[in-house]
Each structure stands twice: as C-alpha cells, then as structure tokens.
Design an enzyme around this catalytic site. Structure first.
Site, PDB file in Angstrom:
ATOM      1  N   LYS A  75       0.801  -1.233   0.000  1.00  0.00           N
ATOM      2  CA  LYS A  75       0.000   0.000   0.000  1.00  0.00           C
ATOM      3  C   LYS A  75       0.833   1.284   0.000  1.00  0.00           C
ATOM      4  O   LYS A  75       0.415   2.293  -0.552  1.00  0.00           O
ATOM      5  CB  LYS A  75      -0.928   0.009   1.214  1.00  0.00           C
ATOM      6  CG  LYS A  75      -1.942  -1.139   1.224  1.00  0.00           C
ATOM      7  CD  LYS A  75      -3.175  -0.815   0.415  1.00  0.00           C
ATOM      8  CE  LYS A  75      -4.135  -2.003   0.336  1.00  0.00           C
ATOM      9  NZ  LYS A  75      -5.184  -1.814  -0.662  1.00  0.00           N
ATOM     10  N   GLU A 102      -9.988   7.464   2.203  1.00  0.00           N
ATOM     11  CA  GLU A 102     -10.959   6.571   2.819  1.00  0.00           C
ATOM     12  C   GLU A 102     -10.220   5.312   3.237  1.00  0.00           C
ATOM     13  O   GLU A 102      -9.155   5.003   2.694  1.00  0.00           O
ATOM     14  CB  GLU A 102     -12.050   6.200   1.819  1.00  0.00           C
ATOM     15  CG  GLU A 102     -11.782   4.946   0.986  1.00  0.00           C
ATOM     16  CD  GLU A 102     -10.613   5.101   0.005  1.00  0.00           C
ATOM     17  OE1 GLU A 102     -10.208   6.240  -0.274  1.00  0.00           O
ATOM     18  OE2 GLU A 102     -10.115   4.053  -0.487  1.00  0.00           O
ATOM     19  N   SER A 162       1.750  -9.618  -0.933  1.00  0.00           N
ATOM     20  CA  SER A 162       1.341  -8.209  -0.883  1.00  0.00           C
ATOM     21  C   SER A 162       1.428  -7.597   0.500  1.00  0.00           C
ATOM     22  O   SER A 162       1.564  -6.389   0.640  1.00  0.00           O
ATOM     23  CB  SER A 162      -0.073  -8.052  -1.447  1.00  0.00           C
ATOM     24  OG  SER A 162      -0.991  -8.818  -0.703  1.00  0.00           O
TER      25      SER A 162
HETATM   26  C1  LIG Z   1      -1.917  -6.919   2.096  1.00  0.00           C
HETATM   27  C2  LIG Z   1      -2.983  -6.568   1.125  1.00  0.00           C
HETATM   28  N1  LIG Z   1      -3.017  -7.207  -0.048  1.00  0.00           N
HETATM   29  C3  LIG Z   1      -3.965  -6.929  -0.957  1.00  0.00           C
HETATM   30  C4  LIG Z   1      -4.961  -6.011  -0.700  1.00  0.00           C
HETATM   31  C5  LIG Z   1      -6.022  -5.804  -1.725  1.00  0.00           C
HETATM   32  O1  LIG Z   1      -5.911  -4.575  -2.358  1.00  0.00           O
HETATM   33  P1  LIG Z   1      -5.428  -4.508  -3.872  1.00  0.00           P
HETATM   34  O2  LIG Z   1      -6.223  -5.515  -4.623  1.00  0.00           O
HETATM   35  O3  LIG Z   1      -5.707  -3.106  -4.261  1.00  0.00           O
HETATM   36  O4  LIG Z   1      -3.986  -4.828  -3.912  1.00  0.00           O
HETATM   37  C6  LIG Z   1      -4.961  -5.296   0.505  1.00  0.00           C
HETATM   38  C7  LIG Z   1      -5.978  -4.270   0.836  1.00  0.00           C
HETATM   39  O5  LIG Z   1      -6.127  -3.835   1.968  1.00  0.00           O
HETATM   40  C8  LIG Z   1      -3.941  -5.596   1.439  1.00  0.00           C
HETATM   41  O6  LIG Z   1      -3.900  -4.966   2.638  1.00  0.00           O
END
Ligand SMILES: Cc1ncc(COP(=O)(O)O)c(C=O)c1O
Ligand SMILES: Cc1ncc(COP(=O)(O)O)c(C=O)c1O
Lengths: 276, 420, 420, 276
Positions: free
Chosen positions: C91, C113, C384
């Site tokens: 993020k 948000e 992620s």
């Molecule tokens: C660790 C993590 N991975 C994935 C996501 C999903 O978001 P995005 O699809 O925008 O990567 C989030 C959203 O809070 C997240 O915290």
C-alpha cells in the site's frame, strides 16, 4: 574437618537441602534430621535468584527459601546455629560468593564461611577455568572446592578440573533428570572409569531417589551418593499439605536412613573394593 | 568483522563461561563452530547467511535521512531502519544466523527463551524458514500478557513451552532453557536472544548483528562522504546496540551512545529486590549472571533484582559483557531515558516521521530529544524495531500520563471500550 | 512505465470519469499533474518518489526463492516480498506517491478513505513523513472492529473521521470522502487506495505500484536468466495485482493470475443484496461504480451488493477497470480461492516459510496450492502484505473450522481467554 | 411535457425528494404535497446504493428508501401512481440507468421512463464526456437531460455541457454544503454570468433552505431554485419523531409554499428581467 574425611571407611551418603526451605526454623530441623538419618556430609544450598543449573524441584525450593527471607547473612547464621556433626558443603552460585563483603572477589565469602564452620563449596556455574580466585581463597582458609564431572566432560576439561578439585568430585550421573536405571548405571560406570585414578573420593549424584538405587551406584564403584530432589520433594509435599514439621523431619530421616543403608549394601557388592 | 579477539572468552574482566559443567562441551563445540563457520566462512556459511538475510530478511535496510527531526534538532539525523527487517526488528539477524549455524553443526532441534516474545518470534520465523523443529520457553505470566507474540510463534510452527516456576517471566524462562539445553545438548542448539550468556554467544551474536553497522557505515559514507559524529542505540541485552556500534568502534571520533531504560526512577528498592528501571550500564555493578561476568542490577547480597521498564524488551537486569567493557573503557557512553520521555519520543517519531517505533527504540529517540545539543552534526540512530507490538501498552501508558504530544484517542472510547 | 495510453481515460470500454461535476476540475488537474510529474518526471518528481520509496519505504524488496514451497510443488516458487515494505504491505507505494504528488501540486491537505485500515495506515504514514495534514474517513463499524489500525493512524498524527451513515463501512466511507473532496478540491488531494476510481487514478496508482513488477522482472532475470512462467497476485481493488503484472503484460508468455476472494460461496443472495464473496472478475458484470466503468457485484437492478471475504482487504464489490479489461482480453486469468483454502494457505506459508502473510495474500498461495499442476516451472507470487493485522481474525476463523494444518492453540486458552 | 415549460412565465420552484423515503405510501403523499405547495417541476430521486454526490441528509434518505424496499421497478410504479401535474425529473446514478432492461446501455431505461411519464434526467455521476448514449436515447424518446454546472467547472467543460444539456441547467451554488449567504450569492451570480447566453433555463441549487434565500437567488438572476436537503430534513425529522403522515405532508407543503413565494418575490426584484 575436611570433606574427604566423610568418605573414609565406608561409602558416604551426602544429602542436599536448600537452607531456609520452606522457612528458617523448619529448615534447621530438616537438615538436622538428615544428619540424624546418617548423612556423612551435607550439601547446604544457599539460595540464588537465578539457579540456572537446577531442576524444577530445587528451583522451587530456592523460591520458597528466598520468599521466606533467606539472605546471605541469615545463611551464615543458619550454619552457625545448625546442630550437626558432619562436614558442610555450601552449594551456591558464583555471584553470591563474588559479591560478599567489602573487597572484590571471593575471599571475604570464604573467610566468613570458614568462620561459621563450612568445609567446602560446590558452585555449579563456576567451571575450572574461572575458579582460580576461589581456589586460592579456599587454600588460604583450608576449605575444599568440589567440581562436577558430567558425562559430556571432555578429557581436556577433566585434566583442568583435576588440578583444582579437592574434598570430593561430584559425578553427574547423566544428562537427563530422570530416566531408565540401566542408562544411569552405564553412564556412571563410564564416568567413574574415566576418573578412576584421581585421588579424591567420587560421589555420584543426579536422579538418585531410593536405597536400592544408591546401592547400585555404590556397587558400580562410587565412593558416595549425593541426593537432592528426592529429599526436597518430601519438604515440598509436606509444605503443600501443611504437615507438621516433625512428621516431615521424620520422613526425611527415614529416607536418609534408607539411602545410607543402600550405599552400605552397595559397598559390600563391589567386585574389588578400591578403598578400605 | 573483528576477529582479533575471537578466541578470548573475555572482554577485559567481563564475559567468560560461567555455566554448569554439563554445558561446557556444548559451548566449546559452539565456540569451535563459531570460529569455523562464522569467522572463517567454512562451507560458505557466511555467504549463505548473508544471502538469506538479504532475500528472506530484506537486507540491506535503508539508512534514511530524517527530514523533520533533522530540522527540529538542527543537525543531520539518519535512521538505520532495522524496523524494516522481516519480523519487525533487528532480532532476525541473530536468530537466522544461529538457526543456520545449528544446521551447519548438524543439530536437529532449536530451543530459545523469550520474554516479551520478540526474540521468540524471530527464532520461530527463522526455524520455519530453515525447516528446524523449534521450542520456545516462555514464562506463563509473559504468555498471558504477550498473546499476539505467542500466536505468531505458534503459527510459525514452533512449540511454546510455558514455564511455571517462580514469577513465570524472562529470568525463569532463561533458567529453564539452560536446563533443557543441559539435558539435550547433543542434538539441540540454544538460540540466545542477545549479546549475553557465556562465550561465544556475546561475540557470535554481535557478529551476526554487525551487519547493521557494516551497512550503516557504508551508507553514511556514500550519502555524506563522512563518518557520523554519533551513533545512538537503545540497550537491553545490547544486541542492536553492539550491532550498531561494532564497525564504528575503531573509528575513534564517532561517539557511541547506549541508551538504557531509566524506567520510573533510577533508585532501587533493596527490600523488595526491585529496580524500577533497567539501567544496568549506568547504575549496575559487576557480577555474574546467565553465564557471564558483566554489569548487573543486584542487591548487596548479589541477588538479581527485578528490573522494570515500560518497554518489555529492555527489561533485563543484565547487559552484554562487551558493552560493560566498552563503557568501562570510555568508548561507549551509557545514558538512560525514563518511561515518560520514551513515550513522548514514541509519539514524536510517529507523528513527525511516519515511523511507529518499538518502545525499546523510542528510548534512543528520547535521548536525542533531550541531549541533542550535546550531539555532533551527523547522528545515526538505530531504529531497532517497529512498534506494532506495543500499541496496547502505549494506549494504556499514554492514557495514564496525559502527555501533551499524545493524539486524542477519544474516538476509540466513543466507539466502545478503551483497549485495542 | 507504459505511457502509450496515458491520456486515454479508458481501458477498452472500462474506466472513464463518472464523477460529480464539482470533481471534474480536480480530476482534470490531477490528470495533468499525473502527466507532468509522473510520466514526465517534471521537477524530478519521480526521482524523489523513487528515492523516498527506497529510504523511507525500504525498496527494493527482495525476490526470495521459497525453498519449502518449491519442493512441495516441484516447481520454482519466488516470493516478491512486499510484506517487507514500511507499514507491512504494498500500500505504501501508492500512498507515498500520491501524498508526494499532492505536495508537488501545492495541495495543503490529504484525505483518504479506508475500510480495514490498511490504506489508511499507509496514507497516515506517508502524510506524517511528508508533513501533510491528513484526515482518514472510516465507517464507524470499521472503526470498532479495526481498532489497532485506527490507533496507528492516530499515532501517526492523522485525524480519523467516523462515517456514521448507512452501515458505516467502506462503501459509505468512499462516498463521504468523495463528497468531502467535492467541497474542498481546491486545497485538498484525495488519496484513493487502489487502482479504482475515475481516470487518472487507475493509471496513476498502477504506475506507483509498477515498481513491484519492475523490480521482480529484473530480479528474476538476474536470478534465473529467464522470465517467469507465471505471476500470481491476489486482487481486491487490484493495486498489488496491477503492480505485480504491469511490467510483465508485454511479455506474452508470462501467464498472469489474479486471485479473488471466493468467500464462502460463489452464489449470491439477490434478495438481501449480498454476495458471500468478492469475486468480481470471475462473477461480476459491467457497471459504473465510484467513478469508473468496471466489473461489479450488483443485483439485477444495478444496486451494488455487499461483498464478503474472510479478508477485509479483498472485500470490495468493484475492481480496477484495467484488470477488468485485461481479463476480457484474455491477458489476465481471473481465479478465486475460498475462505477455507485461504486460511489453510495462511498457515502453510507461516509454517513452511516463516512468513506470516496477510489474509489477502494468503489467497494467492491458496491458488498455487490448488492449481500448482497447471502452473509453469517458475512462478512469482506477490506477497502483498504481512499478517500481523489478521491474527485475531485467523484465531477466530481457524477455531471455527478445525483445520488440520492449524497449530494447537490450547496454550492460549489455558492461560485464560481465547482472543488475543 | 418538456422541462423547459416549467420555467415559463415565472421563476420555477423545483423540489427534490427520494422516492420511497421513508416508505412507498408516505413518500407518495409527500411528493404530492410538494406539488400542492407550488412545485413547478419535481426532481424525484431513484435511490442508488452508492450515492457519491449526496450530502449526509440525502444519503440517509436513500438508505431509508432502499431499506423500505424501493427498487427500480417499484420506482416506475411510484411514478405511474403519482398524482401530480408537473414535470418529473428522475435523479439517479448512471449504473441503474445502464443496467436496466435486457439490452446494454441506457435505452431501455429511458424508454420505460418515457412510458411512465418522466420528463428528464439528472445523473450526478455522468459528466458530459460520458453522456453520449444517454443523450441519444433521450432524443429518441423526447426526454431532457439536465447537467450540473459547478463553480469550478472550466470554460472548456462548459462548452461540452452546453452541447448536451436540455430542459434546464442545474447551477451548483457553491462547493460547500452550508455557509455564509453572501458567498453563495457571489458564486451564484458568477456562475449565472458565465452561462448567461445559454438558451436553457438556469436553476440554482445546493444549500437553499428558506423563502428569503430563494428570493435572493432568483433576484440574482436564476430562473428557478432547486431545494432538496431542507425538504428531506422535514421527512427525516417527522419519521424519527413518529409524526403522522399528514402532518409531515402539511409541513412540506408549507415550506414549498414559502420557497415558491420567495422565488416569486425574487423575480420582482430583478434589475432587468431576462425572461417574461
Ligand atoms: C496486504 C494486502 N493485499 C492486498 C490487498 C487488496 O488490495 P489490492 O487488490 O488493491 O492490492 C490489501 C488491501 O487492503 C492488502 O492490505
Ligand atoms: C525492537 C527492540 N529493540 C531493542 C531490544 C533490546 O534488545 P537488545 O538490547 O539486545 O538489542 C528489543 C528486545 O526485545 C527489541 O525488540
């Protein structure tokens, strides 16, 4: 009087208790009961707050003793007050020895120990490599310094220990705290063989609980048996159950007697008695 | 890595090997392994270690110029970002090093002690990564108050063994782990959590963490062309401290500040055996604890005191023997920061730099806040860990104190409850 | 960075700018700033962004070979370690980029948000770092259930504004933030949290996250000399997804898998307006939401459904328009993984690799577990984020399910209580 | 009947309510009360689950309407059932328009709207750039498409909107939801000046609450006033207090009357009346 004397003529029974467990008065009675039961020397624990070498049983004994107010000065009082007729070994950790008195190092502690009638020391966290200053002080005041030989002790370290040891050598029967009997006998025999030609008595400890057990150890060649946890257990259980002091003392005396008898039997079973 | 004194178990009069005989062979075996694998890179141990630290751990960590703090103090503040290491603190450097070493030594099992759980979680991560069975000894009181860390260890597949003797805290856990080690030395390695314990642990743990100062030294030279005037690190056992100092020790002009926990006061309660701080270097004196001679918090008998700090990771009555020695030699300056100042620094770093530090780390920043006039013109501060683990404590302690700098937390109360 | 289509607000038929007139000038201003600063590096914007991402954020993140998983699946698994980024998830790439951009644009205030709080905490960190006042809009229901994240935002100095309308969750928070933006566009920038919203957000957010695949592509080439056969990433809004895919899109032989939350079932309850999943790409259809035409979970009227997933961060009824387009084109394969499989994967990665992943991330690994036979011989999985934030949910959901792989948590129950 | 007609002769009062707030039956009564009170046209909200352009007041109205079961089909029923004699503008979000019916795009929705008697649309999330298909469908069925001009709208965008707009143009008085009066008047005057030469009526909305307020807006040159939140507030308060439907309807009618009267007064104060 010299610790070695405790091992003359017959195999020695050397019990351990933590001084002040569960309190000063009761503990005096318990230690005296052990002497009554036939102890040839007594290892008297001076409780240290971080007993890294103890099993849970003795750790808990140390906690009880400290909580009931045991201090180094009171320990010396305790020893002075004790009415027993056998040599006393102070078993404690090096920091208490090192800190005592106004000058740096172990000398003050040894001097005071000699004064109150202590005959020697076992310091589980003081290997031979670090024992120089304590050895010197012991020599100065005529006290003994006992070392512990473990099944894992290397030949080089045995040599180093041999130089410093006096009174007796504490042979640690095995690494584990409890376990099958035969193991203990094997490890013990092997350890005893490794130090057979040392000219101090060999006392075996760690996990000995019964007269029969003491018998085997001695028959395997030990000059004495050291028993701690089995005795401390009696104190702990009696304390938890709120039993009267004299009853607990009687139980201690009885077990002491059994252990001493076992040791004596063991001596008779020896193939070739080494000492007479 | 400084190898000059690798065989000497002492740092001046400190250090040594004050351990039960049953452990001596293990310690000698370890000293041998330390020399071969760590110092001489046998079988490419150090290469594998460094490569795993990079790929698994995320090294190098940045040396970040702190815009707001530099302005505030009118001096250049650089942050060594160990909080970005996998697991959230410097702890992994050591845990990964020791678990890997255990593998090279042919050990089949890892044990470790933990207090607040930081070292335990790092060890559990390293053990999972290297596929080693692992048991973490932890006092039952600590288990109850450090639940998230207990959970992290368990989900990494480690066993958490409750230690029920005594008060059930770090001291008892260390004793229990040492005893456990004494009964299983042949196949087990004990991963100690700081630069404490018997030789070779203090040197080995320092060497695993020395990558911190190795990187920082290179980074600051690259960024500024010069060595820093000061390096500041918090000190509990002293592992992040020695890691941050190690490669600067030979740079005589670099001042080294070890910041201890001043707790609520520097005085002690002999009667109760309690020190309301853990300022071992500043107020302790020499003694023997957990296998080494070092500075300690102890009463006049030599009984070890209970220490106290708002930060669990600094809450230890001893300190690494090498640090004690460096302090006596005048190479390292021991200082301390009390709970209040540490909490304030926690909030300041969070608000000004967007970095929520561990409460341990916050002590280092408390020192910079209070004594920045005494510091030189380029100060490296080791951000030893991140503060996610401390949120609950911070809420509680901040609420108690009514600090000016603290954010208004009433929104959480409005939404029900006051804890997290 | 792909600049070919920078001026086109559309991805095929998706995308666009479906926003209130009051916002159009802000969006046009932003599109202009995007072009100048991001695409043309005006005033060295991208240099500063990349340098802060490195020093503050901890980039590059490693591409780690996963020993145990590779063995398990008999294929080479590489982990792109975004969990090591400051804040614990990808993020920050976007939050830092947008807050910095707002600064370059002369804005004086940040709003954002947040639902589960991940984007909010990243934005709060970036705003603190760059000294920008920041307000985070968050539904009151979410505030109550995401207390640690609320606290993190507050200690970073952000205001958290409770949104009390409706159910008080992410949807309402987005509407509230858009409205707030509409009334303060002149001095305020709205930092959107994923590759969603009106043009230029989807492209801009993608470009800020593209550093993920830029690094990963370089790293895998360096490590193996070849491109990977597959890239796998979870998809909520799709920001980590697009970040992980962006630089591989032109590599036609690299298969791209977007793993959505299958929740508890793929069916929907039209009556209640509830989808027990958030598998937008797999099951949704075209519509307009939050400023863009994209795939949506909606009822036959076009009302937006409530989505559901064990992972809060995937719990969104829309998805980035570019992903929708890439799926229609056949370039990206949409797949989904249900709650059970995701939880299992959470435990597996924790135990086998010593990495506790976010529940979002766990979905990507659930997919690899189930479909590894369909994957090629070198698979990059985007980690992620880390799972510290999810401990409580994982305990709860694991206990409910009695999963074989889950560790025995009875130690925590013995020590009192069952939560954290 | 064509929205423009509502602005002929005198300044128009155009109220907004969300259809189905707080329920279908009451809402019918409320809308009819507005007509009774002098509305010249009515913006009738079709509730969408994500109303990104609304203030809290209207957002809450939409939530109430959805919770009481409003759907697109019921909205059309509602319109059919309404007993009013003024043009109706459907105010909603583009997704509902886009999804309706079996074929893709807005045509089905527009067709059905025409059928039930809707005269035009305001779609706050549909800027002129995206409005092509809806514009076409409106042309096909003879319906109007209203656009919103904001104070921040650029000259280029004004031009684009001018091409597509019909019925009236909705002039957003200011960015903020509430605020000092003079601001509004200034911003309004400026906006009106910018589009003075457009050949559709200019209706001003956003924050108008009283007759006096309507008066000033119209005297500043507006062809009509659009009032939403002030009316929705009456519905919300009545609903919360559990007031009888007819009382609430009466309050709505009274405010409507006040607003219409204000607008009429405003027309008389105009320096040079543009339309007669
Ligand atoms: C660790 C993590 N991975 C994935 C996501 C999903 O978001 P995005 O699809 O925008 O990567 C989030 C959203 O809070 C997240 O915290
Ligand atoms: C983040 C952090 N910093 C510092 C310390 C203190 O340990 P040391 O002094 O060994 O670095 C700890 C211990 O838990 C810690 O977690």
């Amino acid at each position: 009087m010299g610790l070695e004397a405790a091992f003359t003529d017959e195999p020695a029974f050397v019990p351990y208790l933590a001084a002040g467990d569960p309190n000063y008065e009761d503990s005096l009675a318990y230690v005296e009961a052990l002497a009554e039961g036939g102890a040839d020397a007594i290892e008297l624990g001076l409780p240290f707050s971080e007993p890294i070498a103890e099993g849970t049983t003795i750790q808990n004994a140390i906690v009880r003793a400290l909580e009931s107010g045991m201090t180094v000065e009171r320990y010396f009082d305790f020893v002075s007050e004790l009415d027993v007729n056998v040599p006393l070994v102070c078993m404690t950790y090096y920091n208490l020895i090192y800190q005592y008195g106004s000058s740096e190092g172990p000398r003050d502690f040894v001097a005071r120990s000699a004064e109150v009638g202590i005959d020697g020391f076992v310091v589980p966290d003081l290997p031979a490599e670090e024992a120089g200053p304590l050895r010197e002080a012991c020599d100065e005041f005529g006290l003994d310094l006992v070392f512990i030989v473990a099944p894992t002790t290397t030949p080089e370290r045995l040599e180093r220990m041999r130089e410093h040891v006096s009174g007796y050598v504490y042979v640690q029967a095995r690494l584990g705290v409890t376990g099958a009997r035969d193991d203990v006998d094997d490890a013990t025999e092997e350890s005893l063989t490794r130090i057979a030609d040392w000219d101090v008595p060999k006392a075996v400890g760690f996990g000995i609980k019964t007269g029969e057990h003491a018998e085997r150890i001695v028959s395997a060649g030990a000059d004495g048996v050291i028993v701690g946890s089995a005795l401390v257990d009696i104190v702990a259980e009696g304390y938890e159950d709120g039993d009267p002091t004299d009853e607990i003392a009687a139980r201690l005396e009885a077990l002491a007697r059994e252990l001493k008898q076992g040791a004596l039997r063991g001596a008779q079973e020896r193939p070739q008695p080494e000492r007479t | 890595m400084s190898t000059d004194d690798a065989h000497d178990p002492k740092f001046g009069e400190y250090g040594g090997q004050y351990v039960p005989e049953a452990l001596m062979p293990a310690i000698e075996e370890l000293a041998d392994a330390y020399e071969r694998y760590v110092l001489h890179n046998e079988d490419g141990f150090m290469d594998e270690f460094r490569s795993r630290l990079a790929d698994f751990g995320g090294r190098p960590t940045p040396l970040q110029y702190a815009d707001q703090l530099s302005e505030r103090y009118d001096t250049d503040i650089y942050l060594k970002r160990e909080d970005l290491l996998h697991g959230g603190a410097h702890k992994l450097n050591n845990a990964l090093g020791q678990v890997l070493l255990a593998k090279y030594m042919g050990k089949e099992r890892i044990i470790a002690e933990t207090g607040a759980g930081q070292h335990g979680t790092a060890t559990a991560m390293a053990a999972a990564h290297l596929d080693m069975p692992c048991e973490i000894y932890m006092g039952e009181t600590d288990i109850a108050r450090q639940r998230p860390n207990v959970f992290r260890m368990k989900i990494n597949g480690s066993e958490v063994v409750p230690v029920t003797v005594g008060r059930g805290t770090l001291k008892e856990a260390i004793s229990e782990t040492m005893r456990e080690w004494a009964t299983t030395v042949e196949n087990t390695h004990y991963v100690i959590g700081s630069v404490v314990g018997p030789h070779p642990f203090p040197k080995m743990v320092r060497d695993f963490h020395a990558v911190i100062s190795e990187e920082a030294r290179e980074q600051i030279l690259e960024q500024t062309g010069e060595l820093p005037s000061d390096v500041v690190a918090c000190a509990g056992g002293g592992s992040n401290t020695m890691g941050a100092f190690a490669e600067f020790i030979a740079d005589a002009d670099v001042a080294l500040h070890a910041v201890e926990a001043g707790g609520s006061a520097l005085t002690v309660d002999e009667e109760e055996g309690v020190a309301p701080n853990s300022a071992t270097l500043s107020t302790g004196d020499e003694g023997v604890l957990h296998g080494a001679r070092t500075k300690l918090l102890q009463d006049s008998d030599g009984q070890i005191m209970e220490s106290h700090s708002v930060s669990a990771g600094l809450d230890y009555a001893g300190v690494g023997p090498e640090l004690a020695h460096l302090v006596d030699e005048g190479r390292v300056t021991p200082v301390n920061v009390d709970d209040d100042l540490a909490l304030e620094a926690f909030h300041r770093l969070s608000q000004d730099e967007g970095i929520i530090p561990a409460l341990e780390t916050a002590h280092a920043f408390g020192y910079v806040e209070k004594y920045h006039d005494d510091l030189g013109d380029s100060v490296v501060v080791n951000v030893s860990g991140r503060g996610d683990k401390d949120l609950e404590t911070v809420i509680e302690e901040t609420t108690k104190r009514d600090l000016d700098i603290a954010p208004d937390m009433s929104i959480l109360q409005q939404m029900g409850g006051s804890g997290l």
